[in-house]
Design an enzyme around this catalytic site. Structure first.
Site, PDB file in Angstrom:
ATOM      1  N   GLY A  14       0.829  -1.201   0.000  1.00 52.18           N
ATOM      2  CA  GLY A  14       0.000   0.000   0.000  1.00 52.18           C
ATOM      3  C   GLY A  14       0.860   1.246   0.000  1.00 52.18           C
ATOM      4  O   GLY A  14       1.998   1.239  -0.479  1.00 52.18           O
ATOM      5  N   SER A  15       0.334   2.318   0.567  1.00 51.59           N
ATOM      6  CA  SER A  15       1.013   3.607   0.511  1.00 51.59           C
ATOM      7  C   SER A  15       2.203   3.659   1.460  1.00 51.59           C
ATOM      8  O   SER A  15       2.239   2.981   2.492  1.00 51.59           O
ATOM      9  CB  SER A  15       0.037   4.734   0.850  1.00 51.59           C
ATOM     10  OG  SER A  15      -0.274   4.720   2.239  1.00 51.59           O
ATOM     11  N   THR A  16       3.164   4.512   1.124  1.00 50.68           N
ATOM     12  CA  THR A  16       4.328   4.708   1.987  1.00 50.68           C
ATOM     13  C   THR A  16       3.920   5.285   3.334  1.00 50.68           C
ATOM     14  O   THR A  16       4.491   4.926   4.377  1.00 50.68           O
ATOM     15  CB  THR A  16       5.346   5.616   1.281  1.00 50.68           C
ATOM     16  OG1 THR A  16       5.863   4.917   0.137  1.00 50.68           O
ATOM     17  CG2 THR A  16       6.500   5.996   2.192  1.00 50.68           C
ATOM     18  N   GLU A  17       2.921   6.162   3.335  1.00 50.83           N
ATOM     19  CA  GLU A  17       2.478   6.776   4.584  1.00 50.83           C
ATOM     20  C   GLU A  17       1.971   5.716   5.562  1.00 50.83           C
ATOM     21  O   GLU A  17       2.327   5.719   6.744  1.00 50.83           O
ATOM     22  CB  GLU A  17       1.392   7.810   4.295  1.00 50.83           C
ATOM     23  CG  GLU A  17       1.880   9.068   3.579  1.00 50.83           C
ATOM     24  CD  GLU A  17       2.299   8.832   2.132  1.00 50.83           C
ATOM     25  OE1 GLU A  17       3.180   9.568   1.638  1.00 50.83           O
ATOM     26  OE2 GLU A  17       1.767   7.892   1.499  1.00 50.83           O
ATOM     27  N   VAL A  18       1.151   4.790   5.082  1.00 46.54           N
ATOM     28  CA  VAL A  18       0.644   3.724   5.950  1.00 46.54           C
ATOM     29  C   VAL A  18       1.767   2.751   6.304  1.00 46.54           C
ATOM     30  O   VAL A  18       1.812   2.215   7.418  1.00 46.54           O
ATOM     31  CB  VAL A  18      -0.537   2.993   5.284  1.00 46.54           C
ATOM     32  CG1 VAL A  18      -0.984   1.795   6.123  1.00 46.54           C
ATOM     33  CG2 VAL A  18      -1.702   3.956   5.085  1.00 46.54           C
ATOM     34  N   GLY A  19       2.703   2.544   5.384  1.00 46.75           N
ATOM     35  CA  GLY A  19       3.846   1.684   5.672  1.00 46.75           C
ATOM     36  C   GLY A  19       4.639   2.164   6.877  1.00 46.75           C
ATOM     37  O   GLY A  19       5.088   1.358   7.705  1.00 46.75           O
TER      38      GLY A  19
ATOM     39  N   CYS B 285       1.636   0.445  -8.301  1.00 48.87           N
ATOM     40  CA  CYS B 285       2.720   0.959  -7.455  1.00 48.87           C
ATOM     41  C   CYS B 285       3.992   1.197  -8.245  1.00 48.87           C
ATOM     42  O   CYS B 285       4.772   2.099  -7.924  1.00 48.87           O
ATOM     43  CB  CYS B 285       2.975   0.011  -6.295  1.00 48.87           C
ATOM     44  SG  CYS B 285       3.336  -1.681  -6.816  1.00 48.87           S
TER      45      CYS B 285
ATOM     46  N   GLU C  96       5.746  -3.411   0.819  1.00 50.69           N
ATOM     47  CA  GLU C  96       5.848  -3.051  -0.599  1.00 50.69           C
ATOM     48  C   GLU C  96       4.991  -1.813  -0.775  1.00 50.69           C
ATOM     49  O   GLU C  96       3.763  -1.882  -0.720  1.00 50.69           O
ATOM     50  CB  GLU C  96       5.382  -4.220  -1.481  1.00 50.69           C
ATOM     51  CG  GLU C  96       5.809  -4.085  -2.924  1.00 50.69           C
ATOM     52  CD  GLU C  96       4.742  -3.439  -3.780  1.00 50.69           C
ATOM     53  OE1 GLU C  96       4.851  -2.207  -4.015  1.00 50.69           O
ATOM     54  OE2 GLU C  96       3.820  -4.141  -4.197  1.00 50.69           O
TER      55      GLU C  96
END
EC number: 1.2.1.3
Length: 519
Positions: free
Chosen positions: A264-269, A321, A287
């Site tokens: 998913g998103s980098t922010e949630v990562g 992505c 990822e």
């Protein structure tokens, strides 16, 4: 029933891929209104309402209308699923005592069932996600079937080794399953991402609690029914539908989850990595986002480069992505490349994803639709030149016309931030060292591509570009056989291939004292 008017070759050319289908094979007709058979949580091989009894709507992005309502799982439901997964992983359980070859047989059986229901699954994916049926059927389902079969083959081949050591000792290593794996998958490739996560976890003997994307829960729930039909023991796979801040966060924070894998998103990562550290230091595979460069040198095959860079961005409505979302073109060919790119974008067929000649469906939901239109307005405000598209398509649903920007500068937000939509920014460059520096000047590092006839240049770019995957004269070639993952803030760890198995096993060293050692 086959529709002979629409043949597979155009779609295979679209991705540069080969599938198990003959190029003379016709696509089957889709099911425009597939029956929704499952809308509850799948825990311990049984269907359950959420503990709270809450549900949430899943929406058809083609029309904006509600398809149906799905159980809204939260922390209490995650607790139940983790408990079931932990019991299934108990020492001496049927799953733990099962031969590795039998795990492989179950995965192959699951692949058989997916193949049996391929048209239904592809239709369900198109209904809930909005991607064209031909892509759901030919590309996505082909990859799903292959990933289960490929990892099935690894089930009894991923093992330790004996190690010669000094003294009167005998040493060997075991590759043991990590345990209960939390998995959180995105909405852009629901069935594919489910397969990427489930197959290696099950091949190596783990149990799973999976949270599927709230935008696209339907195909994942149907696949849960196939998991039960295939014969996996209760508790081995548990599927939760719900929202990220509740159900997803509960998995990342859970003290009895041994590993979490997220796409998913980098922010949630960032949030998941922090939650893992704040809880039990669970293993983490991420990822995440990308702003991947496609670099076209003056000696490239122009027709091929235009086609590939077009699909690198517009494939899957730009919701990818590893999308080629920064197209760098050498100055001497820039204007010709730009003209051809705009011409191609204008010809792209946008429309009903169930029509077999549609190339681009709607964005997945209203939020994504509005976010992309906001970036288009921002690009114009920042001074980029809008060359085509830039507005919604049609009167209903979440369609956006294919959009191309010229005169894009590296410091613009549309050049630096992940748009995740059908918006292609083009950049001009003069020298190789310059474009390498610019391509690497991003917090992301998921993928990159270079188009050139010069092998020395291609190899140099493959070394210099900071990305987990570098393509040469092609794009978006991702298969179950090769590792996939990112540098920098595009994530950590690798999925797929032999390397992808490492994330789901612990290496245990066993050393035994012997009375006499001989070579």
């Amino acid at each position: 029933m086959l529709n002979a008017r629409f043949l597979v070759p155009r779609l295979l050319c679209l991705q540069g891929r080969t599938t198990s289908y003959s190029t003379a094979a016709a696509l089957p007709n889709p099911i425009p209104n597939p029956e929704i058979r499952y809308n509850q949580l799948f825990i311990n091989n049984e269907w359950h309402d959420a503990v709270s009894k809450k549900t949430f709507p899943t929406v058809n992005p083609t029309t904006g209308e509600v398809i149906g309502h799905v159980a809204e799982g939260d922390r209490a439901d995650v607790d139940l699923a983790v408990r079931a997964a932990r019991e299934a992983f108990r020492l001496g359980s049927p799953w733990r005592r099962m031969d590795a070859s039998e795990r492989g047989r179950l995965l192959n059986r699951l692949a058989d069932l997916v193949e049996r229901d391929r048209v239904y699954l592809a239709s369900l994916e198109t209904l809930d996600n909005g991607k064209p049926f031909q892509e759901s059927y030919v590309l996505d389902l082909d990859e799903v079937i292959k990933v289960y079969r490929y990892l099935a083959g690894w089930a009894d081949k991923w093992h330790g080794k004996t190690i010669p050591m000094d003294g009167e000792h005998f040493c060997f290593t075991r590759h043991e399953p990590v345990g209960v794996c939390g998995q959180i998958i995105p909405w852009n490739f629901p069935l594919v991402m489910q397969g990427w996560k489930l197959a290696p976890a099950l091949a190596t003997g783990n149990t799973v609690v999976m949270k599927v994307a709230e935008q696209t829960p339907l195909s994942a729930l149907y696949l849960a029914s196939l998991i039960k039909e295939a014969g996996f023991p209760p508790g081995v796979v548990n599927i939760i539908t719900g929202y990220g801040p509740t159900a997803g966060a509960a998995i990342a924070q859970h003290m009895d989850v041994d590993k979490v894998a997220f796409t998913g998103s980098t922010e949630v990562g960032h949030l998941i990595q922090k939650a893992a550290g704040d809880s039990n230091l669970k293993r983490v595979t991420l990822e995440l986002g990308g702003k991947s460069p496609s670099i076209v040198l003056a000696d490239a095959d122009m027709d091929h480069a235009v086609d590939q860079c077009h699909e690198a961005l517009f494939f899957n409505m730009g919701q990818c992505c590893c999308a080629g979302s920064r197209t760098f073109v050498e100055e001497s060919i820039y204007h010709e490349f730009l003209e051809r790119t705009v011409e191609k974008a204008k010809k792209r067929k946008v429309g009903n994803p169930f029509e077999l000649d549609t190339q681009q469906g709607p964005q997945v939901d209203k939020e994504q639709f509005e976010k992309i239109l906001g970036y288009i307005r921002l690009g114009q405000k920042e001074g980029a030149k809008l060359l085509c598209g830039g507005e919604r398509f049609g009167e209903r649903g979440f369609f956006i016309k294919p959009t191309v920007f010229g005169n894009v500068q590296d410091d613009m937000r549309i050049a630096r931030e992940e748009i995740f939509g059908p918006v292609q920014p083009l950049f001009k460059f003069k020298k190789i060292e310059e474009v390498i520096q610019r391509a690497n000047n991003t917090r992301y590092g998921l993928a990159a591509a270079v188009f050139t006839r010069d092998l020395d240049k291609a190899l140099y770019f493959s070394q210099a570009l900071q990305a987990g995957t570098v393509w040469v004269n092609t794009y978006n070639i991702v298969t179950c056989h090769t590792p996939f993952g990112g540098f920098k803030e595009s994530g950590n760890g690798r999925e797929l291939g032999e390397d992808g198995l490492k994330a789901y096993t612990e290496v245990k060293t066993v050393t035994i004292k012997v009375s006499e050692k001989n070579s």
